[in-house]
Design a protein around this motif. Structure first.
Motif, PDB file in Angstrom:
ATOM      1  N   PHE A 442       0.824  -1.195   0.000  1.00  0.00           N
ATOM      2  CA  PHE A 442       0.000   0.000   0.000  1.00  0.00           C
ATOM      3  C   PHE A 442       0.866   1.256   0.000  1.00  0.00           C
ATOM      4  O   PHE A 442       2.029   1.231   0.422  1.00  0.00           O
ATOM      5  CB  PHE A 442      -0.886   0.047   1.255  1.00  0.00           C
ATOM      6  CG  PHE A 442      -1.904  -1.051   1.341  1.00  0.00           C
ATOM      7  CD1 PHE A 442      -3.177  -0.891   0.829  1.00  0.00           C
ATOM      8  CD2 PHE A 442      -1.575  -2.256   1.950  1.00  0.00           C
ATOM      9  CE1 PHE A 442      -4.113  -1.912   0.916  1.00  0.00           C
ATOM     10  CE2 PHE A 442      -2.498  -3.283   2.041  1.00  0.00           C
ATOM     11  CZ  PHE A 442      -3.778  -3.112   1.526  1.00  0.00           C
ATOM     12  N   GLU A 443       0.243   2.340  -0.441  1.00  0.00           N
ATOM     13  CA  GLU A 443       0.851   3.666  -0.326  1.00  0.00           C
ATOM     14  C   GLU A 443      -0.075   4.519   0.530  1.00  0.00           C
ATOM     15  O   GLU A 443      -1.266   4.646   0.241  1.00  0.00           O
ATOM     16  CB  GLU A 443       1.013   4.302  -1.699  1.00  0.00           C
ATOM     17  CG  GLU A 443       1.515   5.748  -1.656  1.00  0.00           C
ATOM     18  CD  GLU A 443       1.325   6.446  -2.985  1.00  0.00           C
ATOM     19  OE1 GLU A 443       2.229   6.340  -3.828  1.00  0.00           O
ATOM     20  OE2 GLU A 443       0.258   7.089  -3.189  1.00  0.00           O
ATOM     21  N   PHE A 444       0.470   5.102   1.615  1.00  0.00           N
ATOM     22  CA  PHE A 444      -0.292   5.975   2.492  1.00  0.00           C
ATOM     23  C   PHE A 444       0.304   7.377   2.447  1.00  0.00           C
ATOM     24  O   PHE A 444       1.517   7.537   2.663  1.00  0.00           O
ATOM     25  CB  PHE A 444      -0.273   5.469   3.943  1.00  0.00           C
ATOM     26  CG  PHE A 444      -0.769   4.061   4.118  1.00  0.00           C
ATOM     27  CD1 PHE A 444      -1.830   3.580   3.368  1.00  0.00           C
ATOM     28  CD2 PHE A 444      -0.176   3.207   5.053  1.00  0.00           C
ATOM     29  CE1 PHE A 444      -2.296   2.281   3.528  1.00  0.00           C
ATOM     30  CE2 PHE A 444      -0.621   1.907   5.226  1.00  0.00           C
ATOM     31  CZ  PHE A 444      -1.692   1.441   4.457  1.00  0.00           C
ATOM     32  N   ALA A 445      -0.530   8.379   2.175  1.00  0.00           N
ATOM     33  CA  ALA A 445      -0.089   9.776   2.233  1.00  0.00           C
ATOM     34  C   ALA A 445      -0.349  10.292   3.639  1.00  0.00           C
ATOM     35  O   ALA A 445      -1.500  10.375   4.073  1.00  0.00           O
ATOM     36  CB  ALA A 445      -0.837  10.617   1.203  1.00  0.00           C
ATOM     37  N   VAL A 446       0.714  10.608   4.356  1.00  0.00           N
ATOM     38  CA  VAL A 446       0.627  10.916   5.791  1.00  0.00           C
ATOM     39  C   VAL A 446       1.069  12.355   6.037  1.00  0.00           C
ATOM     40  O   VAL A 446       2.128  12.782   5.572  1.00  0.00           O
ATOM     41  CB  VAL A 446       1.510   9.943   6.608  1.00  0.00           C
ATOM     42  CG1 VAL A 446       1.384  10.231   8.101  1.00  0.00           C
ATOM     43  CG2 VAL A 446       1.131   8.495   6.306  1.00  0.00           C
ATOM     44  N   SER A 447       0.265  13.095   6.793  1.00  0.00           N
ATOM     45  CA  SER A 447       0.637  14.469   7.144  1.00  0.00           C
ATOM     46  C   SER A 447       0.806  14.656   8.642  1.00  0.00           C
ATOM     47  O   SER A 447       1.228  15.713   9.094  1.00  0.00           O
ATOM     48  CB  SER A 447      -0.423  15.459   6.626  1.00  0.00           C
ATOM     49  OG  SER A 447      -1.686  15.180   7.205  1.00  0.00           O
ATOM     50  N   GLY A 448       0.477  13.639   9.430  1.00  0.00           N
ATOM     51  CA  GLY A 448       0.612  13.741  10.879  1.00  0.00           C
ATOM     52  C   GLY A 448       1.955  13.236  11.370  1.00  0.00           C
ATOM     53  O   GLY A 448       2.832  12.839  10.603  1.00  0.00           O
ATOM     54  N   ASP A 449       2.129  13.241  12.703  1.00  0.00           N
ATOM     55  CA  ASP A 449       3.383  12.795  13.308  1.00  0.00           C
ATOM     56  C   ASP A 449       3.569  11.297  13.133  1.00  0.00           C
ATOM     57  O   ASP A 449       2.612  10.525  13.093  1.00  0.00           O
ATOM     58  CB  ASP A 449       3.383  13.126  14.810  1.00  0.00           C
ATOM     59  CG  ASP A 449       3.469  14.618  15.064  1.00  0.00           C
ATOM     60  OD1 ASP A 449       3.970  15.323  14.181  1.00  0.00           O
ATOM     61  OD2 ASP A 449       3.032  15.054  16.143  1.00  0.00           O
ATOM     62  N   SER A 450       4.823  10.882  13.055  1.00  0.00           N
ATOM     63  CA  SER A 450       5.146   9.458  12.951  1.00  0.00           C
ATOM     64  C   SER A 450       6.574   9.238  13.408  1.00  0.00           C
ATOM     65  O   SER A 450       7.401  10.162  13.388  1.00  0.00           O
ATOM     66  CB  SER A 450       4.976   8.976  11.512  1.00  0.00           C
ATOM     67  OG  SER A 450       5.149   7.578  11.437  1.00  0.00           O
ATOM     68  N   ILE A 451       6.860   8.015  13.825  1.00  0.00           N
ATOM     69  CA  ILE A 451       8.182   7.725  14.375  1.00  0.00           C
ATOM     70  C   ILE A 451       9.265   7.755  13.302  1.00  0.00           C
ATOM     71  O   ILE A 451      10.341   8.329  13.500  1.00  0.00           O
ATOM     72  CB  ILE A 451       8.173   6.358  15.090  1.00  0.00           C
ATOM     73  CG1 ILE A 451       7.407   6.468  16.409  1.00  0.00           C
ATOM     74  CG2 ILE A 451       9.586   5.885  15.365  1.00  0.00           C
ATOM     75  CD1 ILE A 451       7.395   5.196  17.212  1.00  0.00           C
ATOM     76  N   ALA A 452       8.998   7.133  12.148  1.00  0.00           N
ATOM     77  CA  ALA A 452      10.031   7.011  11.121  1.00  0.00           C
ATOM     78  C   ALA A 452      10.618   8.353  10.701  1.00  0.00           C
ATOM     79  O   ALA A 452      11.839   8.533  10.702  1.00  0.00           O
ATOM     80  CB  ALA A 452       9.475   6.247   9.912  1.00  0.00           C
ATOM     81  N   PRO A 453       9.793   9.344  10.324  1.00  0.00           N
ATOM     82  CA  PRO A 453      10.389  10.633   9.931  1.00  0.00           C
ATOM     83  C   PRO A 453      11.105  11.340  11.077  1.00  0.00           C
ATOM     84  O   PRO A 453      12.039  12.107  10.843  1.00  0.00           O
ATOM     85  CB  PRO A 453       9.194  11.447   9.424  1.00  0.00           C
ATOM     86  CG  PRO A 453       7.998  10.775   9.967  1.00  0.00           C
ATOM     87  CD  PRO A 453       8.337   9.344  10.078  1.00  0.00           C
ATOM     88  N   MET A 454      10.682  11.096  12.322  1.00  0.00           N
ATOM     89  CA  MET A 454      11.388  11.702  13.454  1.00  0.00           C
ATOM     90  C   MET A 454      12.825  11.198  13.515  1.00  0.00           C
ATOM     91  O   MET A 454      13.757  11.958  13.780  1.00  0.00           O
ATOM     92  CB  MET A 454      10.663  11.381  14.766  1.00  0.00           C
ATOM     93  CG  MET A 454       9.336  12.087  14.940  1.00  0.00           C
ATOM     94  SD  MET A 454       8.624  11.823  16.578  1.00  0.00           S
ATOM     95  CE  MET A 454       9.741  12.811  17.574  1.00  0.00           C
ATOM     96  N   LEU A 455      13.016   9.909  13.265  1.00  0.00           N
ATOM     97  CA  LEU A 455      14.368   9.344  13.282  1.00  0.00           C
ATOM     98  C   LEU A 455      15.192   9.853  12.102  1.00  0.00           C
ATOM     99  O   LEU A 455      16.364  10.216  12.254  1.00  0.00           O
ATOM    100  CB  LEU A 455      14.301   7.816  13.250  1.00  0.00           C
ATOM    101  CG  LEU A 455      13.553   7.128  14.398  1.00  0.00           C
ATOM    102  CD1 LEU A 455      13.650   5.614  14.253  1.00  0.00           C
ATOM    103  CD2 LEU A 455      14.107   7.566  15.752  1.00  0.00           C
TER     104      LEU A 455
END
Length: 592
Positions: A442-455
């Motif tokens: 799947f492809e998810f378009a995400v605009s909220g907080d998430s762990i992966a981009p924080m790292l």
């Protein structure tokens, strides 16, 4: 912007640099209507040549634009003279009827046009129509001193409260200066600065511009975070009385300041109630005179920095704050505020880039393993509700500070996954790329907080993210130079139900692939790398394709020709890195 991100407002210099990268009259006009007139993308598509009218005042011609706002409502926007001339020139050159739309495309296409210009502008590749409109408000309120009610009216904001983020509270020095310039009697008709004042301001702007140029060259040579922090202190030391780089508690890491003044930042931050750099959107000026008894440091009360104000700007890269830049000076005019905020962003992005490069080239690193059951992580909540397993294949940053997640799901129906994930507040869109029978991508378009981009934003590489039964395990590798304790603290603060499971040193052996990776890092632009990675993760290079170019372009909010252009250039550079510099160990005795 891990993408080149922007959480502060575009400066005038950045806006002008962006506009110079427009390649067509239409692109140039769209950027100007958003950045100088304050139009939304949907409003740009409704403007007609007949909506522009003239009004004379004091022998000068001014231009107003009637902007359709929907439901039959309109507002009057002010159009700078050069933009009005460009508007009429474009209409004449393209034979646009007076009552036809000037830019006859969809609002989405307008956004793509801005994105295409941003793609060609180094350091500004994530700028959107919204950023240009925010620049319009910031420029009028902060740089030009236009009354907030006027800005509200011409920009179509619903309330004055909407403009509050663009304004700082005035310092004591600014209050005194404002009243000192009032005439002795009678109403103040015009707010035009005296020629002497304008000359002083221009000279100061020239000094800061030269300082910014020298800083940019020095940051390009910085190879460690410590280097970057020392560079900023040294570069700003001639323009300000004192410069410190500190953590968010005010503990100084590097400085170019008089002796015995390293306690000033902590003292000032404490007196002003600043406890978190993330709460400073751009720059905060703290007037030490108005702080009064809240200050204990003698340097401010009676010593070398007596009477100085202190400007504080976060060293920010996207959502990450790497520390604070504190600068002491007699007063901070608009040009100084803009400059200090811009320096904070530049140093923040430099620190992030250094961390990533160190990880790429290092033969050792630090691996963190985290576990979270926090339902604020949308994959945790979805896996618990569906009783399924998710594996994150990769994350790609796109426009408007959102991210594309490429995720493999197993143990749940495709329809169930799409319905549950689409309902999450953090997810803007979800689509199926490929159904394998026993699982699906799947492809998810995400605009909220998430762990992966924080790292990733803190200089790490996500090696694994798996979620099952409401429990997510995440592992990331960081350069040994990164303060991983701060990384863990940031994640735990955002997602409280998170624990550090392990921290260990790992070896990252340098292989021939590392040479290719470094070449790609140096030669492929951030935008090209983003498009290439998204295409790879979306199955564009597989056979049969997991995604078409049109689907990928729509997900990334760019035009199909733009996507193909980025892909071709990125592929060419990657192949050149592979084939133009062969490993000598693969060449036999005959040179084959």
């Amino acid at each position: 912007m891990a993408v080149e991100s922007r959480d502060a407002f575009l400066t005038t210099a950045e806006y002008e640099r962006l506009r110079r990268r427009a390649e067509t009259y239409r692109e140039d006009l769209v950027v100007a209507l958003a950045g100088r007139v304050g139009l939304r993308a949907s409003e740009i598509t409704r403007v007609r040549p007949a909506d522009l009218r003239e009004r004379e005042r004091g022998g000068e011609v001014h231009y107003l634009l009637t902007v359709p706002e929907g439901d039959g409502e309109t507002r009057e926007a002010y159009v700078p003279q050069e933009v009005a001339h460009d508007l009429r020139k474009f209409a004449n050159a393209n034979d646009v009827d007076r009552y036809d739309p000037l830019v006859d495309v969809s609002p989405r296409r307008v956004q793509m046009l801005v994105g295409d210009v941003a793609d060609r502008t180094d350091g500004l590749r994530d700028v959107t129509c919204r950023d240009l409109r925010q620049h319009f408000a910031w420029r009028l309120l902060v740089e030009e001193g236009v009354a907030p009610r006027v800005v509200q009216a011409v920009g179509g904001w619903q309330s004055l409260q909407s403009l509050a983020p663009y304004l700082d509270d005035p310092t004591t020095a600014e209050v005194v200066e404002a009243f000192a310039e009032e005439p002795a009697a009678g109403p103040r008709i015009e707010r035009r600065p005296l020629a002497r004042q304008r000359g002083t301001a221009d000279a100061r702007s020239d000094d800061l511009l030269a300082c910014a140029g020298a800083l940019g060259e020095a940051l390009a040579d910085a190879s460690t975070t410590e280097d970057a922090e020392q560079v900023v202190c040294d570069s700003l030391s001639d323009a300000y009385h004192a410069v410190w780089v500190c953590d968010e508690r005010g503990d100084v890491r590097t400085s170019a300041a008089p002796k015995s003044t390293d306690g000033v930042p902590a003292d000032v931050l404490d007196a002003a109630g600043v406890t978190d750099g993330e709460n400073i959107a751009d720059v905060k000026v703290i007037d030490t005179a108005s702080a009064g008894g809240g200050l204990s440091d003698e340097a401010l009360s009676s010593g070398a920095l007596s009477g100085c104000s202190v400007a504080v700007a976060p060293l920010r890269s996207s959502e990450t704050v790497h520390g604070l830049l504190c600068v002491a000076h007699d007063a901070f005019a608009s040009a100084d505020r803009t400059f200090v905020a811009d320096v904070g962003r530049r140093v923040g992005r430099t620190v992030t880039a250094i961390a990533r490069k160190q990880l790429l080239l290092a033969d050792t690193g630090v691996a963190l393993s985290l576990r979270t059951t926090d339902r604020g992580v949308f994959l945790v909540a979805a896996s618990a509700d569906l009783g399924c397993r998710f594996e994150l294949e990769g994350v790609v940053p796109v426009e408007d500070h959102s991210l594309l997640y490429f995720v493999t799901a197993s143990g749940a129906a495709v329809g169930g996954v799409l319905e549950r994930v689409s309902s999450a507040d953090a997810v803007d869109d979800a689509r199926l790329i490929r159904d394998y029978g026993d699982g699906a991508l799947f492809e998810f378009a995400v605009s909220g907080d998430s762990i992966a981009p924080m790292l990733v934003e803190r200089g790490g590489t996500v090696r694994e993210l798996s979620v099952e039964g409401g429990v997510a395990d995440v592992s990331g590798v960081f350069s040994s130079r990164v303060d991983v304790r701060r990384v863990v603290e940031a994640v735990e603060e955002a997602f409280p139900a998170t624990n550090l499971r392990s921290k260990r040193d790992v070896e990252e052996p340098v292989q021939s692939a590392a040479t290719v990776q470094q070449t790609v890092h140096d030669r492929v632009t951030e935008r090209q790398r983003t498009v290439l990675r998204a295409a790879y993760l979306a199955g564009y290079f597989e056979w049969p394709r997991g995604s078409t170019a049109e689907e990928l372009a729509a997900s990334m909010d760019v035009s199909s020709p733009t996507l193909h252009n980025h892909l071709r250039k990125a592929q060419q550079k990657v192949l050149e890195a592979v084939f133009d510099d062969p490993d000598p160990r693969t060449v036999d005795a005959d040179g084959h």
